[in-house]
Design a protein around this motif. Structure first.
Motif, short mmCIF file in Angstrom:
data_model
loop_
_atom_site.label_atom_id
_atom_site.label_comp_id
_atom_site.label_asym_id
_atom_site.label_seq_id
_atom_site.Cartn_x
_atom_site.Cartn_y
_atom_site.Cartn_z
N THR A 137 69.12 89.64 104.17
CA THR A 137 68.34 89.61 105.49
C THR A 137 69.12 88.92 106.68
O THR A 137 69.18 89.51 107.81
CB THR A 137 67.09 89.16 105.37
N TYR A 141 70.78 90.84 110.29
CA TYR A 141 70.53 90.65 111.48
C TYR A 141 71.80 89.79 112.39
O TYR A 141 71.32 89.26 113.46
CB TYR A 141 69.44 89.60 111.74
N ILE A 197 54.20 88.75 108.98
CA ILE A 197 55.26 88.73 109.83
C ILE A 197 56.45 89.35 109.32
O ILE A 197 57.20 90.23 109.96
CB ILE A 197 55.40 87.43 110.42
N VAL A 198 56.98 88.59 108.21
CA VAL A 198 58.23 89.13 107.62
C VAL A 198 58.09 90.72 107.08
O VAL A 198 59.07 91.59 107.48
CB VAL A 198 58.69 88.32 106.44
N ILE A 201 58.83 92.97 110.25
CA ILE A 201 59.95 92.89 110.99
C ILE A 201 60.80 93.68 109.88
O ILE A 201 61.72 94.47 110.50
CB ILE A 201 60.65 91.43 110.94
N THR A 202 60.56 93.85 108.54
CA THR A 202 61.18 94.45 107.59
C THR A 202 61.09 95.95 107.95
O THR A 202 61.93 96.81 107.93
CB THR A 202 61.02 94.03 106.40
N VAL A 204 60.11 97.52 110.88
CA VAL A 204 60.69 98.02 111.95
C VAL A 204 62.28 98.26 111.55
O VAL A 204 62.84 99.19 112.05
CB VAL A 204 60.69 96.81 112.73
N ASN A 205 62.95 97.51 110.81
CA ASN A 205 64.31 97.72 110.56
C ASN A 205 64.47 98.77 109.45
O ASN A 205 65.50 99.56 109.55
CB ASN A 205 64.60 96.26 110.04
#
Length: 211
Positions: A137, A141, A197-198, A201-202, A204-205
């Motif tokens: 991860t 990024y 939260i993680v 974010i994951t 979205v990616n």
């Protein structure tokens, strides 16, 4: 890339992964209470050495995975499902933990806390897949690469983060028992928020990759 970022995120991921009450940190607290801080620190040192080996193996495995984009995407999708499930579980279904190290942990050996720490840490297989996911991860990024210096920076960040949490359990468990119990009682919500939260974010990616 500076060496600070891999160290920082390694330290942070270790704290998040190790801070929930588990066999290693609760045993460290138990040893500190029953045998004193010196023996407890020998236990922590033994456990930390195994953490270093597990983390290094994890990063090497993550390097192979990172070279195959389809595997990286698959890991993101798997991680998305895992973190969503964990968030739902910890926020809505997990029972409030009840910690009583005096009763639940039975320590027989009085001779070598160092090797006991190594043994108990070696029996814990969770760090390997966890740090594989963290490494992949961070690399995706551009916060970490697999150069030797960056690899050791990440590994030592994780090792120091783990040692820090173990040490805090030894040092503060008895002195700050009331606050520790409050933290433990609210740990499920904390973990649920972090994993949520993680997961966001994951997600979205993953969507960026397909669209």
């Amino acid at each position: 890339m500076t060496l600070f970022l891999p160290f920082f995120f390694g330290f942070l991921s270790a704290v998040v992964g190790v801070i929930p009450p588990g066999l290693i940190n609760m045993t460290a607290a138990k040893v500190g209470i029953t045998d004193g801080r010196k023996r407890a620190m020998m236990f922590v040192l033994g456990a930390t050495i195994i953490v270093f080996l597990q983390t290094y193996i994890s990063v090497m495995f993550a390097q192979y995975i990172n070279q195959h984009e389809e595997i990286v995407v698959l890991f993101r999708e798997i991680g998305l499902g895992i973190f969503m499930a964990l968030s739902i579980y910890f926020l809505f279904f997990a029972k409030e933990p009840k910690i009583n190290p005096q009763e639940k942990l039975q320590l027989k050996s009085k001779r070598s806390r160092f090797f006991m720490g190594m043994l108990i840490s070696a029996l814990n297989f969770f760090p390997i897949p966890y740090y594989v996911f963290i490494s992949v991860t961070l690399a995706s990024y551009k916060l970490f690469n697999f150069e030797t210096s960056s690899t050791y920076s990440l590994v030592f960040g994780i090792v120091f983060g783990s040692f820090f949490v173990f040490y805090c359990y030894v040092l503060f468990f008895e002195k700050l028992k009331s606050r520790t119990e409050y933290l433990i009682k609210n740990m499920n919500k904390f973990i649920g928020i972090v994993t949520g939260i993680v997961a966001l974010i994951t997600l979205v990616n993953v969507l960026k990759f397909y669209f």
